[in-house]
Every structure is written in C-alpha cells, then in structure tokens.
Scaffold this motif. Structure first.
Motif, PDB file in Angstrom:
ATOM      1  N   LEU A  94      32.229  36.071  16.264  1.00 47.22           N
ATOM      2  CA  LEU A  94      31.042  36.205  15.409  1.00 47.22           C
ATOM      3  C   LEU A  94      31.199  37.446  14.551  1.00 47.22           C
ATOM      4  O   LEU A  94      30.601  37.567  13.488  1.00 47.22           O
ATOM      5  CB  LEU A  94      29.760  36.298  16.236  1.00 47.22           C
ATOM      6  N   PHE A 128      21.715  34.911  23.143  1.00 43.74           N
ATOM      7  CA  PHE A 128      21.397  36.083  22.332  1.00 43.74           C
ATOM      8  C   PHE A 128      20.144  36.795  22.834  1.00 43.74           C
ATOM      9  O   PHE A 128      19.261  36.176  23.428  1.00 43.74           O
ATOM     10  CB  PHE A 128      21.155  35.660  20.877  1.00 43.74           C
ATOM     11  N   ASN A 168      17.228  32.978  19.367  1.00 48.93           N
ATOM     12  CA  ASN A 168      17.721  32.189  18.234  1.00 48.93           C
ATOM     13  C   ASN A 168      17.636  30.686  18.450  1.00 48.93           C
ATOM     14  O   ASN A 168      18.546  29.943  18.084  1.00 48.93           O
ATOM     15  CB  ASN A 168      19.171  32.582  17.883  1.00 48.93           C
ATOM     16  N   GLY A 203      20.473  35.158  12.792  1.00 49.93           N
ATOM     17  CA  GLY A 203      20.636  34.679  14.166  1.00 49.93           C
ATOM     18  C   GLY A 203      20.688  33.158  14.256  1.00 49.93           C
ATOM     19  O   GLY A 203      21.334  32.610  15.144  1.00 49.93           O
ATOM     20  N   GLN A 204      20.013  32.480  13.320  1.00 55.36           N
ATOM     21  CA  GLN A 204      20.044  31.009  13.308  1.00 55.36           C
ATOM     22  C   GLN A 204      21.456  30.516  13.014  1.00 55.36           C
ATOM     23  O   GLN A 204      21.962  29.612  13.661  1.00 55.36           O
ATOM     24  CB  GLN A 204      19.074  30.485  12.244  1.00 55.36           C
ATOM     25  N   GLU A 232      24.184  32.288  13.419  1.00 54.77           N
ATOM     26  CA  GLU A 232      25.071  32.700  14.514  1.00 54.77           C
ATOM     27  C   GLU A 232      24.948  31.779  15.720  1.00 54.77           C
ATOM     28  O   GLU A 232      25.953  31.410  16.335  1.00 54.77           O
ATOM     29  CB  GLU A 232      24.752  34.139  14.933  1.00 54.77           C
ATOM     30  N   ALA A 233      23.707  31.397  16.043  1.00 53.02           N
ATOM     31  CA  ALA A 233      23.520  30.534  17.205  1.00 53.02           C
ATOM     32  C   ALA A 233      24.230  29.201  16.999  1.00 53.02           C
ATOM     33  O   ALA A 233      24.936  28.712  17.885  1.00 53.02           O
ATOM     34  CB  ALA A 233      22.033  30.307  17.468  1.00 53.02           C
ATOM     35  N   ARG A 249      26.714  28.534  14.880  1.00 58.56           N
ATOM     36  CA  ARG A 249      28.168  28.713  14.818  1.00 58.56           C
ATOM     37  C   ARG A 249      28.744  28.951  16.206  1.00 58.56           C
ATOM     38  O   ARG A 249      29.843  28.508  16.516  1.00 58.56           O
ATOM     39  CB  ARG A 249      28.535  29.880  13.885  1.00 58.56           C
TER      40      ARG A 249
END
Lengths: 242, 214
Positions: free
Chosen positions: A52, A85, A89, B114-115, B117-118, B120
């Motif tokens: 990430l 997280f 999220n 964060g959306q 990232e989550a 992905r």
C-alpha cells in the motif's frame, strides 16, 4: 516455513526516511505484534507488506514472491494478504453482506451462492449474523471492525495484517474485536498486528517487535520483551505504557 | 389570450428542439467531464495538462464565443461542416463538460482514500475499485452540483437561437415580432422554462432520496 521475509527495507516520504533498514522473518502460523511510539514507522512497515506504500529500497518476500519485483502481479499477491484498518474503511454504500462478498465476487472466486454462504459463515464467526442486511452506518465501531475482519477473511488470505485495529474503538467494545483476533490466531492464521494493546500482545503474540525511529530496536517472545527488555529505548517506552 | 393559445403549439415544437439538444448535450457533456476528470487524476502528466488546459479555456471564455467559434469558426475551415444542431449540441456539451469535469474531480477526491486502500488490499484492481467503490459514492455526493450545472446548461441552450436553431426562444422571437405580443409571449416562454427546470429539480431530489449516502 517462512511466510514473510523482509530484507533491508527502506521507505522515505520525500526527504523524510521513515523506515531505515528493516530486516525480519515471519513464519507460517506466527502471530507477531508490533509496538512502538507513534511516528516509529510501525504502520508504514505494515503497509509496505502489501505495498500500500511504495517501497523505496530493499525486498519484501511474501510466500516466496518478491513484491518489490515489478513483474509480480501485486493484485494477485494481495488476495493472499488480508488487511484490517484502524478506521475500518467499510464501503458505506453496500450492505454488510455485500461488503464481505465484494472481493470474491469481483475476482471470480466461485459462484454467487457459494460466496454468499461463505460470507454468512464468516459473519457468524465474528458474531454478526443478524447484521448481514444492514448498512455499515448503522453499526457500532466494534461491529464495523468485526465486519472488516470478515471482509478480509472472505478472500481466504494466508496472512492477516492489522493496523491498530482497536485504536478507534470505544473501550467497552475493544474486547469483542480482540476476541475475534485471538480466535483467528488460535486457528493458525499468520498475523502481524500493529497495536497499543499490550495485554493482547503479551497474551496472543508469539513474538513482539519494538520499533522506534524507523528501526526494529528489539524483538523477542512477549514474556522476555515485556518482562526483561534489553534496550534502553524499549525500557523507556514500556515504562510509559505499562 | 386566444392568440397565446394559438401560438402555443408552435412554441411547444420549440420545446421539443430544446429538450432534444439538452438531452444529447448533457449525455456527451457528462462523458467529456468524466473522461477529463479521470485524465486529471492520473499520474500521467501530459493527460493532466490537457485536461487542465481544456477546463481553463472553457471556463475562461464566454459561452457565446465558444458557440461562434464552433459554428462559424470551425465551419469556415474547408474540411469541417457542422450543421447548426450538431454545432449547438457540441457547444453545450463541451461547455458543460468542463464544469462537469471539475465537479466529478472534486467528487472523486472527496472520497476518503481509505476506501481505495481497503479495496486494493483485497486484491481489486485500480479500475475495479473506481467502478465499484469510488465512483458510486462520489456520484451520490455530486448529484446536487450535477443538477445545478444541468440546469445552467439547460438555460444556456436558449443562446443557440442566435445561430438559428428553432428552439423555444427562436420561435418566441419570431412570434413576438409577428404579433407584437411581447409581454404575453415572453411570459409564456419564461413559464415553460420554469416548469421544465422545476421538474428537473424534483427529479433530482427524488434520485437523491433514493440513494441517500449511508
């Protein structure tokens, strides 16, 4: 069997070097807790494990595949590395069940009915069977985080990464989330947990890593690291948090 | 009163033209906006520049100049021949596209990273994440501003009468100069616009209620 191998990992944001030469190996079924003061680089370290964050230098080998190699399909590797997280999220426009089913559906991991069945099993496992049809906005923080865990598990990952999973929770629901994580650990999941929950690290962790200033300062089994820290910086940190 | 009723069917023919032009302009305008917004958000520098230049040029020039440039300017080139309707739709589409572009870009950027990232982290690709996670949330958030811009573009179509498109305004002009009933005719034209725009905003708030962001 080695699940994660990190060699000479470095990460900079512009001029700021956040990770300075990290080396660590994590075995299959091992539960590793990463502790340290804020700004120590522990979250960045975790986020490098599924890329990430772009890796500045060094190597991260996940289950035999070097994720710093641009020829590797990072999306394929991420399917095996679940992540939870601090801010959950969850996808607010989808129901809890849709959240859990999304990735296996999009990535063709079976037909709809089998994916749905599995998703419902996972929701039962995290204690939220009755919430399948509601939207995330109607859940408490602890419930959201348990959905997020179920969502990550839906891809059948080999490794689970937890980035301060209880830091945004009200104290009374922290225990629910930790219980789910402990259950996962007992089932043999390979887990890396960045956390401030020293009790959890001590009880569930096979190993604890203390990070500070972009380095791994000390790592040991929990009894030793908490009971008999060798490094001055570890001692100073623990004296503040314990 | 009787005269107004007599010219009403003639004006309503114009409404058809207005709605037809509006419909296609908004669809093309939205596509132009979406594509240029995505161009602006990529990491490919030349695409960023093209998109930004497009938005700057359209925002920095009057609609009427854009219309004349496309209808008279482009048509004066040997290898281009646009009829008025095409030129009209193109102008409104390009003009709305630039504003849509900014609306869509802001909407996408307003979605918490964060959306992305989550999604992905679960193994979804960049474009899967855009389509299933980011855009659906962004569109709900953009809807009021999209409606607003659509209403502005709807009103802009009235300027197309200048190049001879037989819309409501053009027909109003013809009738007004034939009958000298300026007051009645322009009042009627105004009411027609008002009713259509009111219906548009009702439709938009209906859609908004259907898709409340949870």
């Amino acid at each position: 069997m080695t699940m994660i191998q990190v060699r000479n990992l470095k990460k900079s944001f512009g001029e700021l070097e956040v990770l300075k030469d990290i080396n660590v190996e994590i075995q299959e079924r091992e539960v590793v807790c990463v502790i340290g003061p804020s700004g120590s680089g522990k979250s960045t370290f975790l986020r490098c494990l599924n890329r990430l964050e772009d890796i500045t230098d060094g190597h991260v080998v996940i289950n035999g595949q070097d994720i710093t190699d641009s020829k590797q399909d990072i999306n394929k590797i991420r399917e095996n590395v679940g992540m939870v997280f601090q801010q959950f999220n969850l996808f607010p426009h989808m129901t809890v069940l849709q959240n859990v089913m999304l990735a296996p559906m999009k990535l063709g991991k079976g037909d709809k009915s089998s994916i749905e069945k599995k998703a419902l099993e996972l929701l039962a496992k995290v204690g939220l069977s009755d919430k399948a049809k509601v939207y995330p906005g109607e859940l408490s923080g602890g419930q959201k985080q348990r959905v997020a865990i179920a969502r990550a598990l839906a891809m059948d990952p080999k490794i689970m990464l937890f980035d301060e999973p209880t830091s945004a929770l009200d104290p009374e629901v922290v225990g629910d989330v930790l219980a789910v994580m402990k259950q996962l650990a007992l089932e043999g999941m390979t887990m890396i947990v960045v956390t401030h929950e020293m009790g959890f690290a001590r009880e569930v962790g096979d190993r604890v890593i203390f990070m500070d200033g972009g380095f791994i300062v000390e790592e040991n089994v929990p009894e030793e690291l908490f009971g008999n820290p060798k490094e001055v910086r570890t001692q100073a940190f623990l004296s503040k948090v314990l | 009163m009787e005269t107004i009723i007599a010219v009403l069917p003639y004006l309503m023919q114009g409404l058809k033209v207005t709605l037809y032009i509006f419909f296609f302009s908004i669809i093309f305008g939205f596509l132009i906006g979406l594509v240029t917004a995505l161009m602006r958000l990529t990491h490919i520098k030349p695409l960023n520049w093209i998109s930004k230049a497009f938005v700057d040029v359209i925002r920095g020039t009057p609609f009427i100049v854009q219309l004349f440039f496309i209808y008279f300017g482009l048509n004066s080139l040997e290898f281009i021949s646009l009829d008025r309707t095409v030129a009209g739709i193109l102008t409104v589409a390009v003009n709305a596209g630039a504003y849509f572009s900014e609306i869509i870009r802001a909407g996408i950027q307003s979605i918490d990273k964060g959306q992305m990232e989550a999604a992905r982290s679960l193994g979804l690709t960049q474009s899967q994440t855009m389509r299933s996670i980011v855009l659906p949330q962004a569109f709900r958030r953009m809807l009021p501003t999209i409606t607003n811009q659509s209403i502005i573009s709807f009103k802009d179509t009235s300027l197309l009468s200048i190049i001879g498109i037989a819309d409501i305004v053009q027909r109003g002009k013809i009738q007004a100069s034939a009958t000298f009933m300026h007051f009645e005719i322009w009042l009627t034209v105004g009411i027609i616009y008002f009713v259509i725009i009111y219906l548009l905003s009702l439709l938009s708030s209906f859609i908004e209620r259907r898709f409340v962001l949870r």
